[in-house]
Write a protein that holds these residues in place. Structure first.
Motif, PDB file in Angstrom:
ATOM      1  N   GLY A 149       0.846  -1.185   0.000  1.00 11.87           N
ATOM      2  CA  GLY A 149       0.000   0.000   0.000  1.00 11.87           C
ATOM      3  C   GLY A 149       0.879   1.230   0.000  1.00 11.87           C
ATOM      4  N   VAL A 150       0.258   2.384  -0.190  1.00 12.66           N
ATOM      5  CA  VAL A 150       1.008   3.634  -0.217  1.00 12.66           C
ATOM      6  C   VAL A 150       1.435   4.013   1.191  1.00 12.66           C
ATOM      7  CG1 VAL A 150       0.870   6.106  -0.682  1.00 12.66           C
ATOM      8  CG2 VAL A 150      -0.104   4.466  -2.311  1.00 12.66           C
ATOM      9  N   GLU A 151       2.734   4.207   1.389  1.00  9.37           N
ATOM     10  CA  GLU A 151       3.272   4.670   2.668  1.00  9.37           C
ATOM     11  C   GLU A 151       3.826   6.089   2.578  1.00  9.37           C
ATOM     12  OE1 GLU A 151       5.737   1.953   4.906  1.00  9.37           O
ATOM     13  OE2 GLU A 151       5.021   0.244   3.722  1.00  9.37           O
ATOM     14  N   TRP A 152       4.256   6.487   1.390  1.00 10.04           N
ATOM     15  CA  TRP A 152       4.799   7.836   1.187  1.00 10.04           C
ATOM     16  C   TRP A 152       3.839   8.532   0.230  1.00 10.04           C
ATOM     17  CZ3 TRP A 152      10.429   8.860  -0.934  1.00 10.04           C
ATOM     18  CH2 TRP A 152      10.722  10.226  -0.804  1.00 10.04           C
ATOM     19  N   ALA A 153       2.814   9.152   0.803  1.00  6.21           N
ATOM     20  CA  ALA A 153       1.679   9.617   0.014  1.00  6.21           C
ATOM     21  C   ALA A 153       2.059  10.674  -1.019  1.00  6.21           C
ATOM     22  CB  ALA A 153       0.602  10.161   0.947  1.00  6.21           C
ATOM     23  N   CYS A 154       2.856  11.655  -0.631  1.00  5.36           N
ATOM     24  CA  CYS A 154       3.167  12.725  -1.580  1.00  5.36           C
ATOM     25  C   CYS A 154       3.987  12.203  -2.755  1.00  5.36           C
ATOM     26  CB  CYS A 154       3.871  13.881  -0.886  1.00  5.36           C
ATOM     27  SG  CYS A 154       5.475  13.479  -0.166  1.00  5.36           S
ATOM     28  N   TYR A 155       4.873  11.248  -2.486  1.00  4.90           N
ATOM     29  CA  TYR A 155       5.668  10.675  -3.573  1.00  4.90           C
ATOM     30  C   TYR A 155       4.781   9.876  -4.523  1.00  4.90           C
ATOM     31  CZ  TYR A 155       8.954   7.790  -6.109  1.00  4.90           C
ATOM     32  OH  TYR A 155       9.635   7.165  -7.117  1.00  4.90           O
ATOM     33  N   ALA A 156       3.882   9.064  -3.969  1.00  3.81           N
ATOM     34  CA  ALA A 156       2.969   8.277  -4.802  1.00  3.81           C
ATOM     35  C   ALA A 156       2.101   9.178  -5.665  1.00  3.81           C
ATOM     36  CB  ALA A 156       2.104   7.379  -3.922  1.00  3.81           C
ATOM     37  N   GLU A 157       1.699  10.317  -5.112  1.00  2.34           N
ATOM     38  CA  GLU A 157       0.863  11.246  -5.871  1.00  2.34           C
ATOM     39  C   GLU A 157       1.652  11.893  -7.003  1.00  2.34           C
ATOM     40  OE1 GLU A 157      -1.876  15.264  -5.157  1.00  2.34           O
ATOM     41  OE2 GLU A 157      -0.904  14.256  -3.470  1.00  2.34           O
ATOM     42  N   ILE A 158       2.863  12.340  -6.723  1.00  5.98           N
ATOM     43  CA  ILE A 158       3.679  12.995  -7.739  1.00  5.98           C
ATOM     44  C   ILE A 158       3.981  12.047  -8.900  1.00  5.98           C
ATOM     45  CG2 ILE A 158       5.989  13.932  -8.203  1.00  5.98           C
ATOM     46  CD1 ILE A 158       5.886  15.131  -5.361  1.00  5.98           C
TER      47      ILE A 158
END
Length: 342
Positions: free
Chosen positions: A237-246
């Motif tokens: 799952g996504v743990e580093w939200a801002c990186y996953a979004e970018i």
């Protein structure tokens, strides 16, 4: 942040050299000034000593030591060079990638490598460091971003989307070890379970028999083999939200999953890898697609693919060549051209 203006031309160079020699030294001389600054950006004392680095290699990848010593000697034998080339506890760095394992009559591994064109080394190296032909796109001068060996074992890496850092190797040297000394997915997985890594990665592996694995490796927990044929830049799952979004990690994962029904062909999957959101053109934000690689274990061949251009090599037939690729920021894609150099 530096934004690309209009376009950037970048040279990909294919080099056939069985053991470290003048061709590899030329690559080293070209990139070492930038790599050396990056390696000591937190201060030279922040990096492990040569003796610590050498001991780590001796403990965890002993069969690679003769190659490491040859690489260091070819680089000039300096202390900082030797520490860097060990890839033991390098600085933290990230990239964005999409990976798909295609099963069926013609097993394959397809991946997009997403990064900044300013930071890509661009070296495609065919070698026989330990008697076995290995063809790989390299990083940190001799590590492996993705590659295949003459036994038909193919591997590639994608950053795992976690900020955890630990005592371990940079993933490219681990994949070098795998391709040098493994010939099956099972053997590769065993190595990935045993070797400590300094960051989180998702590793895609497939062999000539069609056996495959996706392996989540992390510095703070044991390696895990998962029943997945798709990986982007998060794990469970996504743990580093801002990186996953970018990097559109979740969106890319969903798009690649749709490309892999039981009857999926290499052609169909590759077509999807050249469409948004899997194919990205945000080069100014350091997450544009720099190349697509298609690994075919049955004949140990690989293609680097850009829209409108295919560059094929294999373990049996690898030719020195240079190609110039033009990267345009935004939604204009790539316009690859061959500059004629050989």
């Amino acid at each position: 942040m530096k934004i690309l203006q209009d376009a950037m031309d970048f040279k990909f160079e294919a080099i056939n050299e069985d053991v470290p020699g003048p061709k590899w030294r030329r690559v080293f001389d070209r990139h070492w000034p930038v790599y050396s600054r990056w390696f000591v950006r937190e201060g030279v004392r922040s990096r492990p000593t040569y003796s610590v680095s050498l001991n780590a290699l001796r403990t965890h990848m002993p069969k690679l030591l003769p190659t490491y010593e040859a690489i260091v000697e070819t680089a000039g034998g300096g202390d900082l060079e030797a520490r860097f080339l060990s890839m033991w506890c390098p600085p933290f760095y990230v990239g964005g990638c999409s990976q798909a394992i295609v099963t069926g009559a013609e097993p394959s591994l397809i991946r997009n490598y997403d990064y900044s064109p300013r930071l890509l080394e661009g070296t495609w190296l065919a070698s026989r460091f330990n008697g076995k032909r290995v063809v790989a796109v390299v990083d940190c001068l001799w590590g492996v971003l993705d590659g295949i060996n003459e036994d038909g074992l193919a591997v590639s890496l994608a950053f795992g989307g976690r900020t955890a850092v630990g005592q371990g190797f940079g993933m490219p040297i681990v994949l070098r070890y795998v391709l040098e000394f493994a010939n099956t997915t099972a053997a590769a997985v065993a190595m990935l379970r045993d070797i400590p890594v300094h960051m989180s990665y998702s590793i895609a592996v497939i062999d000539r028999q069609g056996n495959y694995a996706t392996v989540y490796v992390n510095p703070d927990r044991p390696a895990e083999v998962v029943e997945r044929r798709v990986s982007t830049n998060h794990q469970h799952g996504v743990e580093w939200a801002c990186y996953a979004e970018i990097t559109n990690s979740v969106e890319r994962e969903a798009a690649v999953e749709k490309l892999l029904p039981a009857s999926a062909s290499i052609k169909d999957v590759l077509s999807g890898f050249h469409r948004p959101p899997v194919y990205q053109t945000h080069y100014g934000r350091d997450c544009g697609t720099l190349y697509t690689a298609v690994y075919r274990p049955l004949d140990a061949s690989v293609e680097l693919v850009w829209p409108g251009s295919v560059w094929r090599q294999s373990c049996a037939d690898f030719q020195d060549e240079v190609r110039t690729i033009r990267f345009n920021d935004g939604d204009f894609g790539l316009a690859p051209t061959l500059n004629g150099a050989r």
